[in-house]
Structures are given as C-alpha cells and as structure tokens.
Design a protein around this motif. Sequence first.
Motif, PDB file in Angstrom:
ATOM      1  N   GLU A 112     -36.339  -4.935  41.781  1.00 56.26           N
ATOM      2  CA  GLU A 112     -35.114  -5.031  40.993  1.00 56.26           C
ATOM      3  C   GLU A 112     -35.305  -4.503  39.579  1.00 56.26           C
ATOM      4  O   GLU A 112     -34.412  -3.871  39.012  1.00 56.26           O
ATOM      5  N   HIS A 113     -36.487  -4.752  38.977  1.00 51.31           N
ATOM      6  CA  HIS A 113     -36.667  -4.477  37.556  1.00 51.31           C
ATOM      7  C   HIS A 113     -37.698  -3.402  37.242  1.00 51.31           C
ATOM      8  O   HIS A 113     -37.658  -2.816  36.160  1.00 51.31           O
ATOM      9  N   GLY A 114     -38.654  -3.136  38.133  1.00 48.29           N
ATOM     10  CA  GLY A 114     -39.605  -2.066  37.891  1.00 48.29           C
ATOM     11  C   GLY A 114     -41.047  -2.524  37.965  1.00 48.29           C
ATOM     12  O   GLY A 114     -41.354  -3.671  38.290  1.00 48.29           O
ATOM     13  N   PRO A 115     -41.990  -1.620  37.633  1.00 46.28           N
ATOM     14  CA  PRO A 115     -43.423  -1.958  37.689  1.00 46.28           C
ATOM     15  C   PRO A 115     -43.857  -2.809  36.505  1.00 46.28           C
ATOM     16  O   PRO A 115     -43.306  -2.722  35.402  1.00 46.28           O
ATOM     17  N   VAL A 116     -44.880  -3.616  36.743  1.00 46.55           N
ATOM     18  CA  VAL A 116     -45.504  -4.404  35.680  1.00 46.55           C
ATOM     19  C   VAL A 116     -46.418  -3.474  34.887  1.00 46.55           C
ATOM     20  O   VAL A 116     -47.261  -2.786  35.467  1.00 46.55           O
ATOM     21  N   GLN A 117     -46.263  -3.468  33.534  1.00 46.91           N
ATOM     22  CA  GLN A 117     -46.981  -2.508  32.702  1.00 46.91           C
ATOM     23  C   GLN A 117     -47.544  -3.173  31.450  1.00 46.91           C
ATOM     24  O   GLN A 117     -47.096  -4.240  31.034  1.00 46.91           O
ATOM     25  N   TRP A 118     -48.502  -2.511  30.844  1.00 48.86           N
ATOM     26  CA  TRP A 118     -49.074  -2.929  29.564  1.00 48.86           C
ATOM     27  C   TRP A 118     -48.521  -2.039  28.460  1.00 48.86           C
ATOM     28  O   TRP A 118     -48.496  -0.809  28.577  1.00 48.86           O
ATOM     29  N   SER A 119     -48.029  -2.664  27.382  1.00 46.23           N
ATOM     30  CA  SER A 119     -47.516  -1.917  26.233  1.00 46.23           C
ATOM     31  C   SER A 119     -48.609  -1.793  25.180  1.00 46.23           C
ATOM     32  O   SER A 119     -48.993  -2.811  24.566  1.00 46.23           O
ATOM     33  N   PRO A 120     -49.153  -0.596  24.931  1.00 45.25           N
ATOM     34  CA  PRO A 120     -50.211  -0.439  23.908  1.00 45.25           C
ATOM     35  C   PRO A 120     -49.715  -0.760  22.503  1.00 45.25           C
ATOM     36  O   PRO A 120     -50.484  -1.176  21.641  1.00 45.25           O
ATOM     37  N   THR A 121     -48.408  -0.549  22.247  1.00 51.11           N
ATOM     38  CA  THR A 121     -47.878  -0.794  20.905  1.00 51.11           C
ATOM     39  C   THR A 121     -47.608  -2.273  20.660  1.00 51.11           C
ATOM     40  O   THR A 121     -47.972  -2.824  19.622  1.00 51.11           O
ATOM     41  N   LYS A 122     -46.998  -2.951  21.607  1.00 55.72           N
ATOM     42  CA  LYS A 122     -46.703  -4.374  21.439  1.00 55.72           C
ATOM     43  C   LYS A 122     -47.834  -5.278  21.888  1.00 55.72           C
ATOM     44  O   LYS A 122     -47.791  -6.488  21.657  1.00 55.72           O
ATOM     45  N   LYS A 123     -48.843  -4.690  22.556  1.00 57.51           N
ATOM     46  CA  LYS A 123     -49.997  -5.452  23.045  1.00 57.51           C
ATOM     47  C   LYS A 123     -49.553  -6.605  23.957  1.00 57.51           C
ATOM     48  O   LYS A 123     -49.989  -7.747  23.818  1.00 57.51           O
ATOM     49  N   GLU A 124     -48.662  -6.277  24.890  1.00 62.87           N
ATOM     50  CA  GLU A 124     -48.198  -7.297  25.805  1.00 62.87           C
ATOM     51  C   GLU A 124     -47.756  -6.667  27.118  1.00 62.87           C
ATOM     52  O   GLU A 124     -47.550  -5.457  27.214  1.00 62.87           O
ATOM     53  N   ILE A 125     -47.631  -7.515  28.128  1.00 61.97           N
ATOM     54  CA  ILE A 125     -47.181  -7.080  29.454  1.00 61.97           C
ATOM     55  C   ILE A 125     -45.656  -7.091  29.499  1.00 61.97           C
ATOM     56  O   ILE A 125     -45.010  -8.028  29.012  1.00 61.97           O
ATOM     57  N   PHE A 126     -45.082  -6.035  30.063  1.00 59.78           N
ATOM     58  CA  PHE A 126     -43.633  -5.978  30.235  1.00 59.78           C
ATOM     59  C   PHE A 126     -43.322  -5.353  31.587  1.00 59.78           C
ATOM     60  O   PHE A 126     -44.219  -4.929  32.326  1.00 59.78           O
ATOM     61  N   VAL A 127     -42.041  -5.294  31.948  1.00 65.80           N
ATOM     62  CA  VAL A 127     -41.603  -4.758  33.231  1.00 65.80           C
ATOM     63  C   VAL A 127     -40.492  -3.754  32.976  1.00 65.80           C
ATOM     64  O   VAL A 127     -39.520  -4.066  32.277  1.00 65.80           O
ATOM     65  N   GLU A 128     -40.615  -2.554  33.540  1.00 71.00           N
ATOM     66  CA  GLU A 128     -39.585  -1.538  33.302  1.00 71.00           C
ATOM     67  C   GLU A 128     -39.776  -0.373  34.255  1.00 71.00           C
ATOM     68  O   GLU A 128     -40.908  -0.011  34.590  1.00 71.00           O
ATOM     69  N   PHE A 129     -38.671   0.230  34.720  1.00 69.86           N
ATOM     70  CA  PHE A 129     -38.744   1.460  35.484  1.00 69.86           C
ATOM     71  C   PHE A 129     -39.121   2.600  34.549  1.00 69.86           C
ATOM     72  O   PHE A 129     -38.641   2.678  33.412  1.00 69.86           O
ATOM     73  N   LEU A 130     -39.949   3.523  35.049  1.00 68.38           N
ATOM     74  CA  LEU A 130     -40.464   4.608  34.218  1.00 68.38           C
ATOM     75  C   LEU A 130     -39.759   5.931  34.435  1.00 68.38           C
ATOM     76  O   LEU A 130     -40.069   6.901  33.755  1.00 68.38           O
ATOM     77  N   GLY A 131     -38.854   5.997  35.393  1.00 70.82           N
ATOM     78  CA  GLY A 131     -38.280   7.280  35.745  1.00 70.82           C
ATOM     79  C   GLY A 131     -39.337   8.168  36.376  1.00 70.82           C
ATOM     80  O   GLY A 131     -40.035   7.755  37.291  1.00 70.82           O
ATOM     81  N   ASP A 132     -39.510   9.371  35.856  1.00 69.35           N
ATOM     82  CA  ASP A 132     -40.484  10.304  36.420  1.00 69.35           C
ATOM     83  C   ASP A 132     -41.850  10.212  35.735  1.00 69.35           C
ATOM     84  O   ASP A 132     -42.779  10.935  36.107  1.00 69.35           O
ATOM     85  N   ALA A 133     -41.980   9.345  34.743  1.00 67.66           N
ATOM     86  CA  ALA A 133     -43.274   9.238  34.051  1.00 67.66           C
ATOM     87  C   ALA A 133     -44.315   8.626  34.979  1.00 67.66           C
ATOM     88  O   ALA A 133     -43.999   7.778  35.812  1.00 67.66           O
ATOM     89  N   PRO A 134     -45.567   9.047  34.859  1.00 66.41           N
ATOM     90  CA  PRO A 134     -46.619   8.501  35.737  1.00 66.41           C
ATOM     91  C   PRO A 134     -46.882   7.034  35.415  1.00 66.41           C
ATOM     92  O   PRO A 134     -46.768   6.600  34.267  1.00 66.41           O
ATOM     93  N   LEU A 135     -47.236   6.272  36.426  1.00 64.13           N
ATOM     94  CA  LEU A 135     -47.581   4.870  36.251  1.00 64.13           C
ATOM     95  C   LEU A 135     -48.964   4.777  35.604  1.00 64.13           C
ATOM     96  O   LEU A 135     -49.929   5.339  36.105  1.00 64.13           O
ATOM     97  N   ASP A 136     -49.057   4.085  34.446  1.00 68.84           N
ATOM     98  CA  ASP A 136     -50.332   4.061  33.722  1.00 68.84           C
ATOM     99  C   ASP A 136     -50.933   2.668  33.633  1.00 68.84           C
ATOM    100  O   ASP A 136     -51.867   2.448  32.849  1.00 68.84           O
ATOM    101  N   THR A 137     -50.426   1.704  34.414  1.00 70.31           N
ATOM    102  CA  THR A 137     -50.994   0.358  34.428  1.00 70.31           C
ATOM    103  C   THR A 137     -51.278  -0.053  35.862  1.00 70.31           C
ATOM    104  O   THR A 137     -50.359  -0.093  36.688  1.00 70.31           O
TER     105      THR A 137
END
Length: 539
Positions: free
Chosen positions: A504-529
């Motif tokens: 429903e919401h997207g892949p689980v990812q790490w945000s290098p800028t906020k230093k926290e885990i978030f969830v979001e669809f990336l579109g065509d960007a490669p999955l990096d987490t």
Amino acid sequence: MSVRLRPGDPARLGGYEVLDRLGDGGMGTVFLARSPQGRRVAVKVVRPELSHDEEFRGRFRSEVNRARQVPPFCTAEVLDADPDHDPPYLVVEYVEGPSLAQVVREQGPLGAAQLHSIAVGVATALTAIHGAGVIHRDLKPANVLVAPGGIKVIDFGIARAFEATSQHTRTNHMVGTVSYMAPERFDTTSGRPVGPAADIFAWGALVAHAATGRSPFGGDSATATAMRILTQPPDLTGLGGPLRELVSRTLEKDPAARPTARELLDALLTAATPGAAGGPAQLLGAMPTASASPAAGGDGQGQPSMSPGLATAGRVASRRRGWLTALGATAAVIAVLVPAFLFGPQLLRGQSKPDPAGSTPSGSPVTSGPPVTASTPASGKPTASPSASVDPTQGMLAGQRRFLLHVVEIDGDLSLPSHGEVKVGNGTGKDALFVLEPVGVDYMIKSTNPEIAHRPCLGVKVDSEGYKSLVGAGCRPTKATLFTIFREGRDDKGRASYSIINEEHGPVQWSPTKKEIFVEFLGDAPLDTTFSLVDRGAV
C-alpha cells in the motif's frame, strides 16, 4: 496457432523481432518473437489504454518481479519485461503445444492416467507459484499448455496488476473466468485480499472440467454460474476414483477449508505411490487446518487472525510456509512419478499448435531447502520434530526463529522500543529481536520484546503531511502491517539480503539526511535499502 501480423502490429518490441501474432486475450495481444540471442519467445503486449496509467505500471512492475522468481518447472518462465515501454510488454518462454481447453474441446474428457498427470502438474506449478509469494488469479484450462515434455501453467500473477488498478476494479469488472472463480472473489465489500486458496478452488474446477468436459458450476449465464458457485455444491458427476473427494475438498465455499497447494500435491503423490496407505482424502483429513473459519475468528481467506486465542493457528500457518519451500525435492519426485509420456503422445495425439488465447503468461520471499517439519502434541501447539534439520534462514522465514533486522547499507539494526517508534541501533537489547508471522503470501514483522504487549508488530504510520514512518502497531493483518519480503542478493558477510515492501505504501528505506527509517514508493529510482536477517535462535 498463427493468425499472421496485421497492419499496425509492431515490427520490434525493444530488442525483440516480432515474427507473428499468436492471439489476443483479455490483457492484451500475444506475439511470437525472436530474442537478440535467436531464441523464440512469446511477448504479451499490454492493452494500449493502460500505457499512461502510472498506477498500473507500478503494479505491473511489482507483479513481474514476483513472477520472475517462480521456479520454471511446470510454469512458462518469465524472461524479460519493460513496464516503461509504450505499451508495456512481458516476455516469456514460448511453449509449443495446445492448451488444456483445446485438448478437451477437440478430444473430449481425459482418461484417468492423463487426468491424474494434469492434476499433479498443475498442483506442482501452484506449489512453486505460491512458494514465490505469487497468486495466479486466473487459473483455467486455457492457461495450462500441454507440451511434449510436460504441462506448463501460464499467466500467473500478472492478473493482479490489472485487477488492482483503480480503473479496473469497477463493479462486474474482474480479471478472470467466472467458472473458475472462488466464492470469495465475488465479495467486493469485505476489503480482504484474494489469497492462494482462490487458486486451489480454480484447480478443483479445472480438474473437474478436464474429467467431464464441463464446469462443475455451469449455468446458462455468467450470473447464474456465479450464483451456483456461491450457493450450490459442485456437480461432479462423471468424476470418480480418488480424485473425486480431493476435488470436492478444493471446491469448499470456505477458503480455510481448502488444502494448501503443498498439501494438495502431497495428497496426489501419495495416491500415485504404489502401496501407499490411504488416499488423498485420508491424507488431507489428517492434516491440521491453517486457520479458523470466520465464525471462529479467522478472516475467511485461509489467513488466521492474530488474536491471542488463535496463536496456535498462526503457528500452523508458519509451518505451512515452511512446507512451501520444498520445491527442489518436489520436482525430483514429479520426475519419477509422472513420466513425460503421460503428457505428450497420450494427450497431444499429433496436435502441436498453441492455443491463441493462452500462448503466453501474464525477489523470492522464501529460500529453497529442506522442509520444516513439526508435530502437534495434545496441547495443540506445534513443536519442531527432533529429527528435523532446519536451515536457519528457512526457519526465520517460516516464523520459527528470532532475528536481528539488519540494515545492510549502514550496518545497523532496527529496534522497537516500548514507546513504539522504530529506531536504528547496534542490535543489542531485547527490543532489537523480531520474528516473522506469515499471513497468506505476506508477513507481519513482530517484536519479541516482552515489554511491548499492545503494539508489537511493525506498521506504517502516515502523518498529516503524508510522511510515512515505521512504528509499532497492533498485530492484525491490515494494509499497514502486511509486508512482502523479496530476495535481493547477499550482504558483505554472505548472508541473504532482502527488500521489505508494504504494497500500500512502498518499500522500507533508510533516509541518510534524516537518519531514520521511512516508507515510500521510489518510482523508477533504484532501491537502495536492503535488510539481512541475523539469526538469534529458536522462538
């Protein structure tokens, strides 16, 4: 069957040279093509009106990724896809042979030996499909191809991309053929996803059709057929022998009362083994039920609710997920018990043209390995068999072992403290230990921290600005708490790595800028987490 190219048909699709038109289906047009390596392949081109639907493209990409991880025995192998092409297309193994629908239409109902071979072959394909986290959704005789070397099931999983797209979920507009649709597929108000049990129902209807030449719920119209599926028992007149009771079990109205694909295959193989005690019905009767009926607290989809009173049902579901991983051994057994001659000359009888409506099909969440076995003592709680040899990775994916959820790219581990906000730390302490709870083809991810009693499962929280974070949530299977786990590769220590995705919401990812885990669809960007599961012992 060749129907020749028409004006306006493409000469090339990506790197594939189009040779001929094989036919048209509900999802698009099928072409015979030649790959850059010279291999003949089947290319299914999606209907033009979907080309600019971003929601469809996203779901199509997701479902293709799942389908590519289905082991290719008894299925047409998915070779390539381009969801961003205009229009999108899918490339699969080209199978030279008629569909089961064509065989029955031209030659009549199958004999006992051929029928059992078809039943075993399709059950094997469903075991592989479900084991890779895919649901077929459109299993029918036209999607089973009869080739000289064996049967091939096609169009698995891709129907979901069409059915789930918003513009294709209108009332009375479902992907599939009514005669093979499970009762739960007609219930559009429940909000519950269609589970693997729907494919098991379709298997029963398909075998009944192959045995009798007609649908077990045949009516004068699609509406009449649907009403019979919802309210009447199947008409199995003409189907005898050990298959009759097994087909009857797969056509139960309640999804939880149907066997899993693995149980179905085990029952068929037992019936085919000389000197085996009992038959399919006896074998299935001895197996535990994966989940309770709706009246007893289940969700009606073969998926147990996670209330404390149904903890045992959840553990049985975990054991079944383990059974689905024994695909390599299953393939070897099939090779012995189902010789190719039962599929080839006996069924083809000189036919070699593919059916125009079914010539092509539409990261692995469970690794292969020895099956997880368990026993069920009088207490009702399954326990591991003392003689079972359980691979740790398989045990974690089956919900039987605790683990650290390691973020590969930053060398950190998720934790769920008692305040309920997911953090990334060094993997020490009881709040960093998790266990998987299999639910259908997805998972809930549950903390084993005894201090978290009310919100121990990971879930997606959306704030007022639309930011999606990972938090502690109640352990109920919802759109926010169900995750798909895809195999991605290996981490720097050689452990299997996975992406974790909420549909429903997207892949689980790490945000290098906020230093926290978030969830979001990336579109065509490669999955990096990606994540690896670090074993921390039995539950």
